[in-house]
Design an enzyme around this catalytic site. Structure first.
Site, PDB file in Angstrom:
ATOM      1  N   TYR A  92       4.288   4.910 -10.810  1.00  0.00           N
ATOM      2  CA  TYR A  92       4.479   4.347 -12.153  1.00  0.00           C
ATOM      3  C   TYR A  92       5.952   4.080 -12.456  1.00  0.00           C
ATOM      4  O   TYR A  92       6.340   4.002 -13.619  1.00  0.00           O
ATOM      5  CB  TYR A  92       3.906   5.290 -13.200  1.00  0.00           C
ATOM      6  CG  TYR A  92       2.394   5.453 -13.139  1.00  0.00           C
ATOM      7  CD1 TYR A  92       1.837   6.682 -12.804  1.00  0.00           C
ATOM      8  CD2 TYR A  92       1.541   4.392 -13.408  1.00  0.00           C
ATOM      9  CE1 TYR A  92       0.456   6.836 -12.741  1.00  0.00           C
ATOM     10  CE2 TYR A  92       0.161   4.536 -13.347  1.00  0.00           C
ATOM     11  CZ  TYR A  92      -0.371   5.766 -13.019  1.00  0.00           C
ATOM     12  OH  TYR A  92      -1.738   5.921 -12.959  1.00  0.00           O
ATOM     13  N   TYR A 489      -4.292   3.238 -18.893  1.00  0.00           N
ATOM     14  CA  TYR A 489      -3.660   4.317 -19.651  1.00  0.00           C
ATOM     15  C   TYR A 489      -2.212   4.543 -19.235  1.00  0.00           C
ATOM     16  O   TYR A 489      -1.458   5.231 -19.917  1.00  0.00           O
ATOM     17  CB  TYR A 489      -4.474   5.605 -19.534  1.00  0.00           C
ATOM     18  CG  TYR A 489      -4.139   6.516 -18.366  1.00  0.00           C
ATOM     19  CD1 TYR A 489      -4.448   6.169 -17.041  1.00  0.00           C
ATOM     20  CD2 TYR A 489      -3.521   7.745 -18.577  1.00  0.00           C
ATOM     21  CE1 TYR A 489      -4.154   7.010 -15.995  1.00  0.00           C
ATOM     22  CE2 TYR A 489      -3.227   8.603 -17.519  1.00  0.00           C
ATOM     23  CZ  TYR A 489      -3.544   8.225 -16.234  1.00  0.00           C
ATOM     24  OH  TYR A 489      -3.242   9.075 -15.179  1.00  0.00           O
ATOM     25  N   ARG A 490      -1.805   3.970 -18.127  1.00  0.00           N
ATOM     26  CA  ARG A 490      -0.417   4.017 -17.657  1.00  0.00           C
ATOM     27  C   ARG A 490      -0.163   2.718 -16.909  1.00  0.00           C
ATOM     28  O   ARG A 490      -1.105   2.006 -16.540  1.00  0.00           O
ATOM     29  CB  ARG A 490      -0.178   5.202 -16.705  1.00  0.00           C
ATOM     30  CG  ARG A 490      -0.084   6.548 -17.376  1.00  0.00           C
ATOM     31  CD  ARG A 490      -0.276   7.674 -16.396  1.00  0.00           C
ATOM     32  NE  ARG A 490       0.979   8.239 -15.936  1.00  0.00           N
ATOM     33  CZ  ARG A 490       1.043   9.382 -15.260  1.00  0.00           C
ATOM     34  NH1 ARG A 490      -0.054  10.036 -14.942  1.00  0.00           N
ATOM     35  NH2 ARG A 490       2.209   9.860 -14.852  1.00  0.00           N
TER      36      ARG A 490
END
Lengths: 544, 168
Positions: A92, A489-490
């Site tokens: 991420y 969600y990310r």
């Protein structure tokens, strides 16, 4: 001397770096190309390309006062900053900024464990504290609390929570941001603020009650850029007396619908920890050419065809691993209840009793646990996941030298949604030219009471075409997911605008609201530009 | 049992690392540093090449450490983390990519970096085949491992050295 960030003059940049050095000490300002390279995203899907997001420099304060000076200096010279805790958010973005050219604010030196209260099951820590650090602290003092750790456990307790990271144990403890309680933040103007009960002038319950009084603003500092968090309280799981594991298997493809209903009930009632859904039938693909032929035939297999194959091999279509934490007699009773409840509901359901542990474990027992189990399920941080790196895949056949980033959509917590997601995402991956475990993918349940239909996309340090294909696939598949109401969600850095853009209700009212707040609290746009898809005003026209 | 070519490859790496304590001045080296004493040589004992590397390093007087079935956790938690909190000591290794990545990332926190990195593709890896399966996320469970989707020995090995950086 590194190149200044876009829009910042060389004179301003040099002046800012000199002032950073005066604030934190010359040795803690990292200006060389080699220094800046330490903050490259190890899993960047843009590696060595012009769009790779790179830091121009880094500064590492040791305390809040130094950080406040850094922020004020940045405001004075309009230097974009990008705070990282330990910078281990691989998949991420890692330690690299979203806005290339930002100065990374490395908070690793702010690594104090301020308190751990085993009686109230809480801790207050600084951003540089890793899960390993907190675990070591607890073990050395033989405190009867557990952490809930992600996998791997090398990341920051604060950083992981702020990115809405997740874990493996019981209930809401897996929601790391959700189980935080009270924080301290350096605002973009350099001012220090606290939230919740920590905002009391003489707080006595920082990590007891999270809301304090008035608006709950803590959420603004997760996956966002309204300030730099310098302390966070967390709720910890009390060390249970025992742990046990059991597996439930169901024969038919559509049994997943009832199975999920039962598991949801058990989790919502607090009887189980994180469920682990799998498809044993799916695992059989590697060794069963007949099954591979079924799933690859034009039009795909019907549920009945898959059921017939599963029955012929004596394989369950789905299974779920259940985890139980608590007094030994209580969790034994819960497992009995599971068997009675599901056994009377799903014909052919089978039950397999798993390991049972009483705590604390001896070192020998823990070593044995590691051989048959995931240590994260019992709150032990580790890096075993990196021991499975090394294999070539059809997606990345050239080398194991790379990594991955994640496509992580949230789907409804139903069996029907699992089947639908398999169908839709399978087609989307096919359209993107990538393989997908179409008929047998199961969601991760890391987040409490949620399904994450997560997959990974390969990254290569050697072949930019692999990275280009992965990025293109992500963009394509994310759009398909959004069309079905499945938002991520990310997000990896290159995807923040796409992911944030899917949350578009009422002409992107959410984003417009956040931009209004951003302009108010950070008018110079110096904190973490792009985080959460929120850009400062001067960068909104064209994403830098 | 490694073939002669594989052994020579391993030996060359170890020689470069261990004999001189100086990085080889060739394209495989990343940067260059003066003589750097090595505290440990880390190896993956599941591979014959790893065991050869350890034997050669040991013969050069370098203390060796084996991974736990390729897992770096115990070594990191019990020894390396403790050491690097005290001092930035150089170490070398012959491992899969994962442990090298871990070392590289954790070394950066201690202001150290990879100063040598070599990839070794041995002949037995040429015919690697993996059928499409669950994503890597789901690989890491005993069930997945039992179905052949767990730890893989099919990958290149990496020789590496991590050492303190000189501030520029």
């Amino acid at each position: 001397m590194p190149a200044p960030p876009a829009g910042v003059s060389a004179a301003d940049f040099s002046a800012a770096l000199r002032k950073f050095e005066a604030a934190v000490g010359e040795q803690w300002v990292f200006k060389s190309d080699e220094d800046a390279a330490l903050y490259r995203d190890a899993y960047s899907p843009e590696r060595d390309e012009p769009t790779e997001r790179l830091a121009s420099a880094a500064v590492a304060p040791i305390n809040v006062e130094q950080l406040q000076q850094v922020v004020r200096i940045a405001n004075e010279h309009k230097i974009p900053l990008y705070p990282i805790s330990t910078g281990k958010n691989l998949g991420y973005g890692g330690s690299a900024p979203i806005l290339s050219g930002s100065v990374v604010v490395d908070l690793k030196r702010m690594n104090r464990i301020l308190s751990v209260d085993a009686g109230r099951c809480q801790a207050v820590v600084e951003p540089g504290v890793s899960y390993f650090d907190l675990y070591r602290y607890i073990q050395e003092r033989n405190l009867e609390v557990w952490i809930d750790t992600p996998d791997p456990g090398w990341g920051s307790v604060v950083g992981n929570a702020l990115d809405h990271g997740v874990g493996y144990t019981y209930g809401q403890y897996r929601d790391h941001f959700g189980s935080h309680c009270g924080m301290e933040v350096v605002l973009p103007n350099g001012e220090l603020m606290r939230t919740g009960m920590a905002a009391l002038a003489n707080d006595a319950s920082w990590a007891d009650y999270k809301y304090g009084y008035g608006p709950y603003v803590a959420g603004l500092f997760g996956q966002a850029n309204f300030g730099i968090v310098t302390k966070m309280g967390f709720w910890l799981l009390p060390r249970p007396e025992a742990y046990r594991r059991g597996t439930v298997s169901v024969p038919k493809r559509r049994d997943i619908v009832k199975l999920v209903e039962h598991v949801n009930y058990l989790e919502n009632l607090g009887l189980i920890g994180m469920p682990g859904f799998r498809s044993p039938l799916g695992f059989a693909q590697a060794r069963e050419p007949e099954l591979r032929a079924l799933v690859t035939k034009p039009g795909g297999p019907s549920d009945e065809e898959l059921d017939r194959f599963a029955e012929s091999k004596g394989l369950p279509s789905w299974s779920v691993e259940l985890q139980f934490y608590g007094p030994e007699k209580t969790i034994a009773g819960s497992w009995d209840y599971v068997q009675q409840r599901i056994g009377s509901s799903i014909p052919g359901a089978r039950f397999e009793e798993g390991a049972v542990y009483r705590f604390p474990l001896t070192a020998e027992q823990q070593a044995q646990v590691q051989r048959v189990h995931r240590l994260v399920d019992i709150g032990v941080p580790n890096m075993s996941i990196f021991a499975i790196a090394g294999g070539r895949t059809p997606q990345n056949p050239d080398s194991a030298d790379g990594g991955q980033f994640y496509f992580a959509p949230m789907i409804p917590r139903t069996g029907e949604a699992i089947l639908e997601a398999n169908r839709v995402l399978g087609q989307a991956y096919r359209d993107a030219g990538l393989p997908y475990n179409q008929y047998f993918s199961a969601p991760a349940c890391w987040h409490y009471r949620a399904f994450i239909m997560i997959t990974s996309l390969p990254v290569s340090r050697l072949d930019p075409e692999i990275n280009r294909r992965s990025r293109a696939a992500f963009q394509q598949i994310a759009k398909v997911a959004a069309e079905h109401g499945w938002g991520e969600y990310r997000s990896p850095p290159f995807g923040v605008d796409l992911v944030a853009g899917a949350y578009s209700f009422n002409d992107h009212a959410l984003r417009r609201f956040c931009e209004t707040l951003k302009d108010a609290v950070d008018p110079n746009g110096i904190i973490a530009a792009g985080r959460g898809g929120i850009w400062p005003k001067h960068l909104r026209g064209s994403r830098a | 049992m490694p073939n002669r070519r594989e052994f020579l490859q391993t030996g060359a790496v170890v020689s470069a690392i261990a004999l001189n304590g100086v990085l080889p001045a060739n394209g495989a080296a990343i940067g260059a540093q003066p003589r750097v004493p090595l505290r440990w040589a880390l190896y993956d004992d599941r591979y014959a090449e790893g065991r050869s590397f350890a034997a050669a390093a040991g013969a050069q007087g370098i203390a060796t450490r084996a991974l736990d079935g390729g897992d770096i956790t115990r070594f990191w938690y019990d020894e390396l983390d403790v050491l690097w909190r005290r001092e930035p000591a150089a170490i070398a290794g012959l491992t899969q990519f994962g442990p090298m990545l871990v070392i590289e990332q954790l070394a950066a926190e201690a202001r150290m970096h990879l100063t040598l990195r070599g990839e070794h593709r041995f002949a037995r890896l040429a015919t690697a085949v993996q059928a499409p399966g669950p994503s890597i996320i789901h690989y890491y469970t005993p069930l997945a491992v039992a179905h052949g989707h767990g730890a893989s020995l099919d990958g290149p090995l990496y020789s590496w050295v991590v050492a303190p950086r000189e501030r520029g």
